[in-house]
Design a protein around this motif. Structure first.
Motif, PDB file in Angstrom:
ATOM      1  N   ALA A   1       0.808  -1.225   0.000  1.00 30.37           N
ATOM      2  CA  ALA A   1       0.000   0.000   0.000  1.00 30.37           C
ATOM      3  C   ALA A   1       0.837   1.268   0.000  1.00 30.37           C
ATOM      4  O   ALA A   1       0.366   2.327  -0.398  1.00 30.37           O
ATOM      5  CB  ALA A   1      -0.942  -0.009   1.211  1.00 30.37           C
TER       6      ALA A   1
ATOM      7  N   VAL B   1      -5.105   3.391  -2.481  1.00 30.46           N
ATOM      8  CA  VAL B   1      -5.619   3.813  -1.178  1.00 30.46           C
ATOM      9  C   VAL B   1      -6.342   5.152  -1.306  1.00 30.46           C
ATOM     10  O   VAL B   1      -7.467   5.332  -0.808  1.00 30.46           O
ATOM     11  CB  VAL B   1      -4.469   3.921  -0.153  1.00 30.46           C
TER      12      VAL B   1
ATOM     13  N   ARG C   1     -10.200   5.931  -0.761  1.00 36.27           N
ATOM     14  CA  ARG C   1     -10.588   6.836   0.329  1.00 36.27           C
ATOM     15  C   ARG C   1     -11.486   7.956  -0.193  1.00 36.27           C
ATOM     16  O   ARG C   1     -12.474   8.331   0.438  1.00 36.27           O
ATOM     17  CB  ARG C   1      -9.346   7.429   1.001  1.00 36.27           C
TER      18      ARG C   1
ATOM     19  N   LYS D   1     -13.645   2.375   3.234  1.00 31.02           N
ATOM     20  CA  LYS D   1     -12.781   2.196   4.406  1.00 31.02           C
ATOM     21  C   LYS D   1     -11.666   1.219   4.052  1.00 31.02           C
ATOM     22  O   LYS D   1     -11.933   0.127   3.579  1.00 31.02           O
ATOM     23  CB  LYS D   1     -13.580   1.640   5.579  1.00 31.02           C
ATOM     24  N   VAL D   2     -10.424   1.644   4.329  1.00 36.23           N
ATOM     25  CA  VAL D   2      -9.282   0.866   3.843  1.00 36.23           C
ATOM     26  C   VAL D   2      -8.456   0.293   4.998  1.00 36.23           C
ATOM     27  O   VAL D   2      -8.149   0.992   5.956  1.00 36.23           O
ATOM     28  CB  VAL D   2      -8.369   1.748   2.952  1.00 36.23           C
TER      29      VAL D   2
ATOM     30  N   ALA E   1      -4.708  -1.388   5.191  1.00 36.39           N
ATOM     31  CA  ALA E   1      -3.546  -1.455   4.311  1.00 36.39           C
ATOM     32  C   ALA E   1      -2.397  -2.151   5.011  1.00 36.39           C
ATOM     33  O   ALA E   1      -2.257  -2.057   6.226  1.00 36.39           O
ATOM     34  CB  ALA E   1      -3.128  -0.040   3.900  1.00 36.39           C
TER      35      ALA E   1
ATOM     36  N   LEU F   1       0.698   5.579   5.986  1.00 37.55           N
ATOM     37  CA  LEU F   1      -0.591   5.142   5.442  1.00 37.55           C
ATOM     38  C   LEU F   1      -1.748   5.550   6.335  1.00 37.55           C
ATOM     39  O   LEU F   1      -2.812   5.946   5.866  1.00 37.55           O
ATOM     40  CB  LEU F   1      -0.588   3.614   5.256  1.00 37.55           C
ATOM     41  N   ARG F   2      -1.519   5.487   7.629  1.00 40.34           N
ATOM     42  CA  ARG F   2      -2.603   5.840   8.543  1.00 40.34           C
ATOM     43  C   ARG F   2      -2.733   7.359   8.669  1.00 40.34           C
ATOM     44  O   ARG F   2      -3.823   7.917   8.501  1.00 40.34           O
ATOM     45  CB  ARG F   2      -2.368   5.217   9.926  1.00 40.34           C
TER      46      ARG F   2
ATOM     47  N   CYS G   1      -5.832   5.754   6.041  1.00 38.62           N
ATOM     48  CA  CYS G   1      -6.299   4.369   6.183  1.00 38.62           C
ATOM     49  C   CYS G   1      -6.910   4.164   7.572  1.00 38.62           C
ATOM     50  O   CYS G   1      -6.358   4.632   8.563  1.00 38.62           O
ATOM     51  CB  CYS G   1      -5.141   3.389   5.997  1.00 38.62           C
ATOM     52  N   GLU G   2      -8.016   3.436   7.620  1.00 37.66           N
ATOM     53  CA  GLU G   2      -8.664   3.140   8.910  1.00 37.66           C
ATOM     54  C   GLU G   2      -7.803   2.195   9.755  1.00 37.66           C
ATOM     55  O   GLU G   2      -7.764   2.289  10.968  1.00 37.66           O
ATOM     56  CB  GLU G   2     -10.011   2.445   8.659  1.00 37.66           C
TER      57      GLU G   2
ATOM     58  N   VAL H   1      -4.014  -0.322   9.619  1.00 39.22           N
ATOM     59  CA  VAL H   1      -2.778  -0.665   8.918  1.00 39.22           C
ATOM     60  C   VAL H   1      -2.081  -1.776   9.692  1.00 39.22           C
ATOM     61  O   VAL H   1      -2.308  -1.940  10.890  1.00 39.22           O
ATOM     62  CB  VAL H   1      -1.807   0.541   8.829  1.00 39.22           C
TER      63      VAL H   1
END
Lengths: 371, 371
Positions: free
Chosen positions: A168, A177, A181, A186-187, A189, A200-201, A206-207, A209
């Motif tokens: 990701a 991603v 988003r 809701k992802v 990763a 990523l968060r 991202c929700e 990781v």
């Protein structure tokens, strides 16, 4: 005569990681820019090259869907080149060519047929994006993310659905991603370092990781998907994480299969992990579909170019790039793709002398320059 | 009081073949047809039952997408029942119910909710087809073949394309082969005996056939597909034959995944074969899609009923059925599904006393009757 530095293919290595100096080696030749014969083609200064995991498969000596690299010849990349001299009507000096098969060297003579079949003229960017972004988020990686989601998930990309993305923090994954988003998906990763997970968060929203090197993907996906399971999986890596998704997929789940990186460098074929739960493809009525961007460029290129580069320029899509300055740094950069030490899209600025023109002047100031 | 024979679930068997008398057992009870309480439901004489490989998965004690069978209760099938008494407005004596969850016994009281949710009224056939055909080619098996091809292959089913079909002599496979052949598709089919292979080649018009127990599917598919590979695979069995198809698939190949029979009776989970070439799903851009007919019945039922039963009655679609006479023969018949000793669609005529009415009188004359 000027110096022409390049990276050539040295020897087949069927298993394990690529090895700078062994799989490939640096070389320094010379070229006469004024007099080299064009034979109907073009002389170019190669501006920048994209390094992609799939290139590894052309070094293995097996049968792949693109031809194997040729010993002692420069390895081939997707790249952007600037025309210096031309015997083609369609190109004049100063034009940029986006080319699917660029030799990894400073200067090349590209045959007419190659340019016609594998090249596309592009404008010099005026939106402030660096040239390497046109090899990543605004180029092949971005197209792969954008077109595969459009083609395979399509209208089902809706607010409230869920998606798992592997690789990701990589070139394609980052874009996936962010496209997801922005659609309200809701992802969850995964990536190969805690730093990437933080990126990523915190930066991409991202929700959830997890670091696939330390966490159990089955546990993570179970927690995230709950009873219902996860709707979509954007698969760059295959292997255990693919198996984990199948296990925790929602009914009618969709797998966009863009790569199988977990298998590219295995020491032995037996080391490659393949899912042992394919019966769930039947019972959950999953769709598992392979995707190569070249099949869909014609169909989706116009909408891609109209949407994505401007979103990047406006900051609506963030881009993380791992740019190496100088063609001789390409071997190290390529290796980083597999060790996970890269930070985002891996590209090489070959034309380091004009970094300002390519909107990479600022970054060059603090970077190592390989020359 | 009349005798009510039935087959009940006896004990969980997680691996290996089902075992008559152990996994299931026959039982003889009694029922008072005139006075048994209906509690708002219907009393039925069960006319015929379909035996399907997927039922095996409900005997294993694991988690499956349909509930496990209950010890000492009749196992549940797809079947056709005739109403004897009714407390439901929608049904009167003599009506036929096509029901998704029919207890494998001679008489049942079906609750209102079950009939409303899992039943569908059907006409007594007047086209000369046997009642069991409505459980096979004109029923669930036919719907599975017809609807999955429509839904997953769709417009790409064209003259000159190629298809591989496994379990081709079985209930679903026979129909797939014939629907494909009628569309001008060239078919290579596999089955578990030379007799079945002969039937597939000589009667159903397959271009190529092989016995999967003795031939090498990789070799057979390579020979048939040539350089280009095979366009479609209708997959009833998974395992080695699935891997062989992926190996010899055409670019953009499609796998219609309807079952994984090769895995249903494995002694150990490790014995189940899973393909080790999924990277080709990416590079060939394959679509591998699971299908369960219940998801698409509403969408395609009308066109199915308008087309297929008449084609069977007209002889345009041939049907091979393995009909057992009498509910007590069901255990043996079920086992035949997995040994490959069945000849076509496996069904049980439960109402053997009225075989003529169900257009099976002729066949009953030469058949063993289990009573």
């Amino acid at each position: 005569m000027v110096v022409n530095r390049r990276i050539v293919f040295n020897q087949v290595k069927a298993t394990g990681l690529p090895e700078p100096g062994v799989t490939t080696r640096p070389e320094q030749t010379e070229i006469d820019l004024d007099n080299v014969a064009l034979n109907g083609g073009v002389l170019v200064r190669n501006v920048a090259a994209s390094l992609d995991p799939t290139m590894r498969n052309r070094m293995k000596g097996g049968v792949y869907f693109t031809p194997n690299y040729v010993k002692d010849e420069p390895i081939l990349c997707i790249g952007i080149s600037e025309v210096l001299r031309s015997e083609l009507d369609a190109y004049k000096p100063g034009d940029l060519i986006f080319i699917w098969s660029q030799p990894l060297e400073e200067y090349s003579v590209l045959p007419r047929q190659l340019v016609e079949q594998a090249g596309r003229k592009m404008d010099v960017p005026t939106n402030g994006l660096s040239i390497t972004t046109y090899l990543g988020a605004a180029g092949m990686a971005g197209m792969t993310a954008y077109m595969s989601i459009k083609e395979i998930i399509g209208d089902r990309l809706q607010p409230g659905t869920t998606m798992f993305v592997t690789g990701a923090a990589g070139a394609v994954g980052q874009l996936v991603v962010q496209i997801a988003r922005q659609a309200g998906v809701k992802v969850i990763a995964s990536a190969g370092s805690d730093d990437k997970c933080r990126f990523l968060r915190e930066e991409l929203g991202c929700e959830a990781v997890f670091n696939y090197k330390t966490a159990d993907p089955f546990e993570e996906l179970k927690k995230f998907g709950g009873e219902r399971g996860i709707d979509f999986y954007f698969d760059n890596v295959g292997g255990t994480q693919l198996e984990a998704y199948i296990e925790h997929s929602a009914k009618y789940g969709i797998i966009v299969a863009c790569g199988y990186i977990s298998g590219y460098n295995a020491d032995k074929p037996e080391d490659i992990v393949y899912p042992k739960n394919l019966f769930k493809v039947v019972t959950r009525e999953l769709t598992y579909r392979g995707f190569i961007v070249s099949s869909f460029i014609q169909k989706h290129l116009a909408s891609f170019l109209a949407e994505i580069p401007q979103m990047i320029a406006d900051g609506k899509i963030k881009v993380k790039e791992d740019v190496t300055f100088g063609v001789l740094g390409a071997e190290d950069a390529f290796l980083r793709l597999f060790t996970g030490d890269n930070e985002g899209k891996v590209a090489v600025l070959i034309d380091v002398d004009h970094a300002d023109k390519w909107n990479l002047g600022e970054r060059k100031k603090t970077a190592k320059v390989w020359q």
